[in-house]
Structure formats: structure tokens, C-alpha cells
Design a protein around this motif. Structure first.
Motif, PDB file in Angstrom:
ATOM      1  N   GLU A 136      -1.241   8.671   6.241  1.00  0.00           N
ATOM      2  CA  GLU A 136      -0.505   9.937   6.130  1.00  0.00           C
ATOM      3  C   GLU A 136       0.417  10.004   7.381  1.00  0.00           C
ATOM      4  O   GLU A 136      -0.075   9.683   8.436  1.00  0.00           O
ATOM      5  CB  GLU A 136      -1.265  10.983   5.969  1.00  0.00           C
ATOM      6  N   TYR A 137       1.711  10.598   6.878  1.00  0.00           N
ATOM      7  CA  TYR A 137       2.471  11.053   8.240  1.00  0.00           C
ATOM      8  C   TYR A 137       2.776  12.423   7.869  1.00  0.00           C
ATOM      9  O   TYR A 137       3.620  12.658   6.644  1.00  0.00           O
ATOM     10  CB  TYR A 137       3.664  10.153   7.816  1.00  0.00           C
ATOM     11  N   CYS A 138       2.381  13.361   8.541  1.00  0.00           N
ATOM     12  CA  CYS A 138       2.626  14.801   8.505  1.00  0.00           C
ATOM     13  C   CYS A 138       3.978  15.164   9.416  1.00  0.00           C
ATOM     14  O   CYS A 138       3.692  15.239  10.742  1.00  0.00           O
ATOM     15  CB  CYS A 138       1.431  15.636   8.800  1.00  0.00           C
ATOM     16  N   VAL A 139       4.966  15.837   8.673  1.00  0.00           N
ATOM     17  CA  VAL A 139       6.156  16.277   9.639  1.00  0.00           C
ATOM     18  C   VAL A 139       6.439  17.652   9.731  1.00  0.00           C
ATOM     19  O   VAL A 139       6.394  18.243   8.568  1.00  0.00           O
ATOM     20  CB  VAL A 139       7.442  15.532   8.986  1.00  0.00           C
ATOM     21  N   GLY A 140       6.377  18.190  10.708  1.00  0.00           N
ATOM     22  CA  GLY A 140       6.488  19.837  10.979  1.00  0.00           C
ATOM     23  C   GLY A 140       5.324  20.305  11.442  1.00  0.00           C
ATOM     24  O   GLY A 140       4.223  19.705  11.189  1.00  0.00           O
ATOM     25  N   ALA A 161       0.691  -0.892  -0.011  1.00  0.00           N
ATOM     26  CA  ALA A 161      -0.001  -0.015  -0.030  1.00  0.00           C
ATOM     27  C   ALA A 161       0.862   1.180  -0.125  1.00  0.00           C
ATOM     28  O   ALA A 161       1.890   1.321   0.498  1.00  0.00           O
ATOM     29  CB  ALA A 161      -0.943   0.031   1.173  1.00  0.00           C
ATOM     30  N   GLU A 162       0.500   2.414  -0.700  1.00  0.00           N
ATOM     31  CA  GLU A 162       0.806   3.557  -0.735  1.00  0.00           C
ATOM     32  C   GLU A 162       0.649   4.432   0.596  1.00  0.00           C
ATOM     33  O   GLU A 162      -0.230   4.381   1.234  1.00  0.00           O
ATOM     34  CB  GLU A 162       0.645   4.594  -1.717  1.00  0.00           C
ATOM     35  N   VAL A 163       1.990   4.904   1.210  1.00  0.00           N
ATOM     36  CA  VAL A 163       1.895   5.743   2.424  1.00  0.00           C
ATOM     37  C   VAL A 163       2.209   7.130   2.120  1.00  0.00           C
ATOM     38  O   VAL A 163       3.357   7.185   1.436  1.00  0.00           O
ATOM     39  CB  VAL A 163       2.497   5.148   3.566  1.00  0.00           C
ATOM     40  N   LEU A 164       1.618   8.150   2.596  1.00  0.00           N
ATOM     41  CA  LEU A 164       2.091   9.524   2.151  1.00  0.00           C
ATOM     42  C   LEU A 164       2.864   9.981   3.196  1.00  0.00           C
ATOM     43  O   LEU A 164       2.375   9.981   4.437  1.00  0.00           O
ATOM     44  CB  LEU A 164       0.756  10.221   1.679  1.00  0.00           C
ATOM     45  N   MET A 165       3.735  10.719   2.833  1.00  0.00           N
ATOM     46  CA  MET A 165       4.654  11.651   3.688  1.00  0.00           C
ATOM     47  C   MET A 165       4.660  12.987   3.556  1.00  0.00           C
ATOM     48  O   MET A 165       5.457  13.381   2.407  1.00  0.00           O
ATOM     49  CB  MET A 165       6.041  10.939   3.968  1.00  0.00           C
ATOM     50  N   PHE A 166       3.732  13.818   4.212  1.00  0.00           N
ATOM     51  CA  PHE A 166       3.803  15.379   3.867  1.00  0.00           C
ATOM     52  C   PHE A 166       5.092  16.030   4.777  1.00  0.00           C
ATOM     53  O   PHE A 166       5.011  15.727   6.208  1.00  0.00           O
ATOM     54  CB  PHE A 166       2.393  15.811   4.472  1.00  0.00           C
ATOM     55  N   VAL A 167       5.830  16.595   4.340  1.00  0.00           N
ATOM     56  CA  VAL A 167       7.161  17.134   4.891  1.00  0.00           C
ATOM     57  C   VAL A 167       6.920  18.609   4.873  1.00  0.00           C
ATOM     58  O   VAL A 167       6.382  19.327   3.909  1.00  0.00           O
ATOM     59  CB  VAL A 167       8.322  16.725   4.465  1.00  0.00           C
ATOM     60  N   ASN A 203       3.936  23.621   7.472  1.00  0.00           N
ATOM     61  CA  ASN A 203       3.582  22.373   6.759  1.00  0.00           C
ATOM     62  C   ASN A 203       1.914  22.823   6.790  1.00  0.00           C
ATOM     63  O   ASN A 203       1.037  22.529   7.684  1.00  0.00           O
ATOM     64  CB  ASN A 203       3.644  21.044   7.543  1.00  0.00           C
ATOM     65  N   PRO A 204       1.437  22.917   5.474  1.00  0.00           N
ATOM     66  CA  PRO A 204      -0.130  23.158   5.544  1.00  0.00           C
ATOM     67  C   PRO A 204      -1.053  22.260   5.725  1.00  0.00           C
ATOM     68  O   PRO A 204      -2.023  22.232   6.120  1.00  0.00           O
ATOM     69  CB  PRO A 204      -0.252  23.852   4.143  1.00  0.00           C
TER      70      PRO A 204
END
Length: 285
Positions: A116-120, A59-65, A125-126
């Protein structure tokens, strides 16, 4: 006599071979049982790890940085955030997932279908800012007018405020949640600096079993972590200050009061419209 001796030797050898075969068989059975038990433990642990990190094989995992705060380029990433992404990507790959990097300037409108993983923090990080507004109204991280990104960077959680002493004491929020109507979890690593983001990632991956046991029945948690002597040791000295899930998910008192007052005014206007007479004529409709 010689025949009896030969027969006795043969029979004794056969008995010893029989005992040896039984011992070997018992050893094989025991070895297989131990291997199977260890295999089941590893499979169970791997399943729990995938469930905790929200990763399915393939599976795809999104990493928002977050964007690098001091760079003019919209796709620039701080080197500590790069280390954070590597830490998280390793955990995702171990679970069989496929991490996909999304920088601050890219738009991915979908939510809830992919982990999702949101870093910051919300300043850079919007995606983090949007999730805080949507799900964690009790959290604020804002710059006062005229402050730089390297100043105190106060984090407000409910009625408590945590400010950093640069290099000595710095704070980071580690959040896992499943938004309404969503199928996959969202992780937020909201640090006052990029190195505290990295510390939160190491805490998440290093203490996964403890967190999984503690929050097995709770899809949402919000932990406040403190990083000590970060300028000397980076993210090696991390301690848990408190679980602040309840405070983070409640609107800030000032905002709640303002909203209630606004709604009260709107209700009063709707219930008590202007009347003719001393109050003036009724307006045309």
C-alpha cells in the motif's frame, strides 16, 4: 626458391589470420563477460528495487489518496497529489506491479496482503489516520479549532512540534513499515500540503538506492523532510531533517500518562471494592 617464398607468405598469412581470430575471440569473450556482468548488476538492482518498493511482477499495489480538502466531491483529488500518484505509479510499473487507485471514499478493508501507498495526512486520508493510530501513536497532525487547512498545520512527533511557514518551509513525513502479521509493506507520505506529498514521492524514488542501503535490515523507518521555498520551486529543494522512527512509534507522553493513570484507577477500583460499615452497605450483586 619461389616455392619457399610462396610457402612463407602463406604461412605468414595463416599466422596473421590465427592471431586475428584469437583477438576476435578474446574480444567476443570480453564483450560477453561485460554484458553478462552488466546484466547481473541490472538484475540485482531490479530485485533490490522490487524488494524496497514491495512490488512483485504482476502483483496489485494499492494507492490510497487523500481527498481534495476544498472540494465538496468525495472523490476529488488535488492536482499535486495526482502528480504524486504518477511518480509512484511509474516506480511501481518499472518493478512490474499493477497500481490500483483507491480514493478516500472507497473502502478496502484488507491490510497486509497487498503493498500500500497512502498519500496525504490523517485529516484528509482516513487510511493514513488509521495506520498512525495503529502503528505510529507518537505522530499527530491536527487542526486547532477555527484553523483552516492552509494555516500552520503543526506536526507533532514525540515532544517536538514542526509548523509550516506557507511557501517558505513545509514538512512531510516519509514512512515505510510492515504491520504485524503482514506480508507486504505500507508507505505513508504525510505532508502538510499536497505539494509536500509530491516532494516526498520524488525523494523516495530519487534516493531509493541510498535508502535501500541504509534501511536494508530495518523494515520500518520514519523520516522527517523539509521542503524549502515550495511556492517558488515546488518540491525541488528537499532536505532530510531527521530520522524520527523511535519517537513516532512511541505514544505521546501526555497520552501515555493519561492511559497509565486510567489503568491505575481501574486497578484500584478492582482491588479495593466498597465495604460495609462506615463506607456504606455492600451493593447487591
Amino acid at each position: 626458391m619461389a616455392t619457399r617464398v610462396c610457402f612463407g607468405l602463406w604461412w605468414g598469412g595463416l599466422a596473421r589470420m590465427h592471431d586475428l581470430a584469437i583477438n576476435l575471440l578474446a574480444s567476443v569473450i570480453a564483450g560477453v563477460a561485460v554484458w553478462a556482468a552488466q546484466r547481473l548488476v541490472r538484475l540485482r538492482d531490479a530485485g533490490r528495487k522490487r524488494a524496497f518498493f514491495g512490488v512483485e511482477p504482476g502483483a496489485e499495489v494499492l494507492m490510497f489518496v487523500a481527498k481534495h480538502h476544498s472540494s465538496p466531491r468525495p472523490s476529488s483529488v488535488h492536482r499535486e497529489d495526482v502528480a504524486t500518484l504518477i511518480e509512484l505509479a511509474s516506480a511501481i510499473k518499472d518493478c512490474g506491479g499493477e497500481p490500483t487507485l483507491v480514493v478516500a471514499g472507497d473502502a478496502r478493508r484488507e491490510s497486509g496482503r497487498l503493498t500500500e501507498y497512502c498519500v496525504g495526512g490523517p485529516i484528509t486520508n482516513p487510511r493514513t489516520a488509521a495506520y498512525l493510530r495503529l502503528l505510529f501513536p507518537g505522530v499527530r497532525m491536527e487542526l486547532a479549532e477555527g484553523e483552516g487547512i492552509d494555516d500552520e498545520l503543526p506536526v507533532r512527533i514525540g515532544e517536538r512540534v514542526f509548523t509550516r511557514t506557507p511557501g517558505r518551509e513545509e514538512y512531510v513525513l516519509l514512512i515505510r513499515t510492515v504491520p504485524p502479521e503482514a506480508r507486504r509493506p505500507v508507505f505513508l507520505l504525510i505532508g502538510q500540503t499536497a505539494r509536500t506529498n509530491h516532494a516526498a514521492a520524488r525523494y523516495l524514488t530519487g534516493r531509493r538506492r541510498r535508502l535501500e542501503r541504509e534501511f536494508r535490515e530495518r523494515p520500518t523507518f520514519c523520516l522527517l523532510l523539509r521542503v524549502r521555498e515550495a511556492s517558488m520551486f515546488g518540491g525541488d529543494h528537499v532536505e532530510r531533517v531527521a530520522e524520527v522512527t523511535a519517537e513516532a512509534t512511541r505514544p505521546l507522553p501526555s497520552l501515555a500518562a493519561a492511559r497509565a493513570a486510567s489503568e491505575s484507577d481501574e486497578t484500584a477500583v478492582a482491588v479495593d471494592p466498597p465495604r460495609a460499615g462506615r463506607d456504606g452497605p455492600t451493593p447487591d450483586r
